[in-house]
Structures are given as structure tokens and as C-alpha cells.
Write an enzyme that holds these catalytic residues in place. Sequence first.
Site, mmCIF file in Angstrom:
data_model
loop_
_atom_site.group_PDB
_atom_site.id
_atom_site.type_symbol
_atom_site.label_atom_id
_atom_site.label_comp_id
_atom_site.label_asym_id
_atom_site.label_seq_id
_atom_site.Cartn_x
_atom_site.Cartn_y
_atom_site.Cartn_z
ATOM 1 C CB CYS A 7 -3.738 2.509 -0.067
ATOM 2 S SG CYS A 7 -2.251 2.803 -1.058
ATOM 3 C CG ASP A 129 -0.725 10.058 5.050
ATOM 4 O OD1 ASP A 129 -1.192 9.964 6.202
ATOM 5 O OD2 ASP A 129 -0.344 9.084 4.391
#
Length: 202
Positions: A7, A129
Site C-alpha cells: 500500500c 489494523d
Amino acid sequence: MTRIKICGLSRKRDIDYVNEALPDYVGFVFAPSRRRVSYEKAVGLKKMLDRYIKAVGVFADAPQDEILRLCDGGVIDIVQLHGTEMPEYACKLKSYGCTVIKAISMQGQNTERELKIWEQTDVDYLLLDNGRGGTGESFDYSLIGERTKPFFLAGGLTPENIQKAVNEVKPYAVDLSSGVETQGLKNRKKIIDAVRSVRNYE
């Protein structure tokens, strides 16, 4: 087989690195972040991206027309929601044919409740996360519990600790950003090592 996502791509050389390593997914960040890219920049990056790699757009409470413009234009293949979006917001995107990932903070007071709520929606994946993401820190994996929806595991992952995390958590996919950077920029060797670590492990 566990998938892998790299990412926060923002440069042509980042695309060169992932085209060489061939992860399953890459992420373009449209939410406020030092890795944020404009619509025009993302268009250019996607054109250079290997066609076998799916592009994920990362958003936080963005107007839906902004997201749909990127989807309809073929700039992104998947939508990742990283803000305070409600299930109705995600379901509307699904009604337009979008594949949706919803990020969940594993540090919140209502984490378990939020996980249960989102597992009952028709979003395609969860992303677990530490905090709001981008912290480069992991969380207590025992908080994950038994999940019914496939999930991406993020937070503090590096080429050195991916195998341990995959073995312990068995996620659908792992998601790396700062863990494949050096001084805030994507590092070719770290990206290649991360992809190899996941693929060779299995």
C-alpha cells in the site's frame, strides 16, 4: 494461499518495484496522508501497473461520487474504507458493483461490536489494523478472535515477521506499507522480500 498487498504507492519507481515483485494488490491512498495521490497521479500509475495486480483505493469519509469516478474510470478495482463510514455507506457502494474492504481499528473501545456489525454487512473483506492505519505498529492478535469474513491483516508487518503473522493469524491477505519503506520511500528489495516471504512460506 495468503495474498499480499503493498500500500501507499506514489511514484513511477514504486510501480516498477511491484511489477517486478507481483503482489496480488497495491494501494493508492486518496485519504489524508503523506502517501496521498491525486486522481491524475493515480491514473498515470494505474496505466503502468501490471494488469494482474489489482489496485485498491484507500479513502476516509470521501464523497461517493469521488470513489465511483475512480471505479468507473478503471483507476481502482477495489474500494478500501478507512474512515468512520457506516454500513449503509458501504452497502450503497456495493449496489453500484464496487468490491469493498472495510478497515477496523483494533485499538478502539468498541472493536468487538464494530467487528460484529461489519461482519453482518455484505462488504467483501475486513482490514484489521492498529489504530487508524499507517502507524507501522502491530496490535494484539488475540483480539481478532473467530472471524467469519475474510480479512486483511495490517499494522507493523515487515518482510521479517510476515511468516510468523500468517502462521499465527491465517489472514486472507497481509497489507504492508511502512514495513517496505526506507526513510519514508518504498524500497525495492523490501517489497520483493515481502512477496517472496509470503509465497515461499506456502
